[in-house]
Motif scaffolding. Sequence first.
Motif, mmCIF file in Angstrom:
data_model
loop_
_atom_site.group_PDB
_atom_site.id
_atom_site.type_symbol
_atom_site.label_atom_id
_atom_site.label_comp_id
_atom_site.label_asym_id
_atom_site.label_seq_id
_atom_site.Cartn_x
_atom_site.Cartn_y
_atom_site.Cartn_z
ATOM 1 N N LEU A 4 40.657 46.255 39.178
ATOM 2 C CA LEU A 4 40.954 45.052 38.416
ATOM 3 C C LEU A 4 42.369 45.205 37.896
ATOM 4 C CD1 LEU A 4 39.801 42.417 37.212
ATOM 5 C CD2 LEU A 4 39.123 43.733 35.215
ATOM 6 N N SER A 5 43.247 44.337 38.378
ATOM 7 C CA SER A 5 44.623 44.482 37.930
ATOM 8 C C SER A 5 45.181 43.126 37.517
ATOM 9 C CB SER A 5 45.493 45.083 39.031
ATOM 10 O OG SER A 5 45.528 44.201 40.133
ATOM 11 N N GLY A 6 45.696 43.101 36.322
ATOM 12 C CA GLY A 6 46.383 41.903 35.856
ATOM 13 C C GLY A 6 45.476 40.737 35.498
ATOM 14 N N ASN A 7 44.201 40.893 35.595
ATOM 15 C CA ASN A 7 43.294 39.800 35.248
ATOM 16 C C ASN A 7 42.846 39.966 33.803
ATOM 17 O OD1 ASN A 7 43.351 38.727 37.826
ATOM 18 N ND2 ASN A 7 41.681 40.028 38.524
ATOM 19 N N SER A 8 42.646 38.852 33.142
ATOM 20 C CA SER A 8 42.162 38.915 31.765
ATOM 21 C C SER A 8 41.058 37.887 31.583
ATOM 22 C CB SER A 8 43.296 38.665 30.776
ATOM 23 O OG SER A 8 43.790 37.348 30.928
ATOM 24 N N CYS A 9 40.314 38.101 30.571
ATOM 25 C CA CYS A 9 39.197 37.216 30.274
ATOM 26 C C CYS A 9 39.202 36.917 28.784
ATOM 27 C CB CYS A 9 37.887 37.889 30.675
ATOM 28 S SG CYS A 9 36.431 36.923 30.273
#
Length: 92
Positions: A4-9
Amino acid sequence: MGQLSGNSCNIITILPLGLECDSINASTPQSTNGLIALFVTGGTSPYNVTWNNGSQGTLLTNLSPGNYTATVVDYYGDFTATTTCTVGYDSF
């Protein structure tokens, strides 16, 4: 395994409904010049507000003294709350 890279929630917490009412007394026991303003917090707007006298909305005018009960449901129907507001009368 993947990465998981650079993704946010973003997690959004929706609070239950909170109800508060302010009222203005009628001028006499027979008058119909009282007022109730209902303030709603929490849930998701817009809100569906119904009163025990058949009115709708957060502002009631032309009220005689008495108790008025509001039932509020948020937009998605996830939260429901009820409160009773009182219109008194001024005695001199």
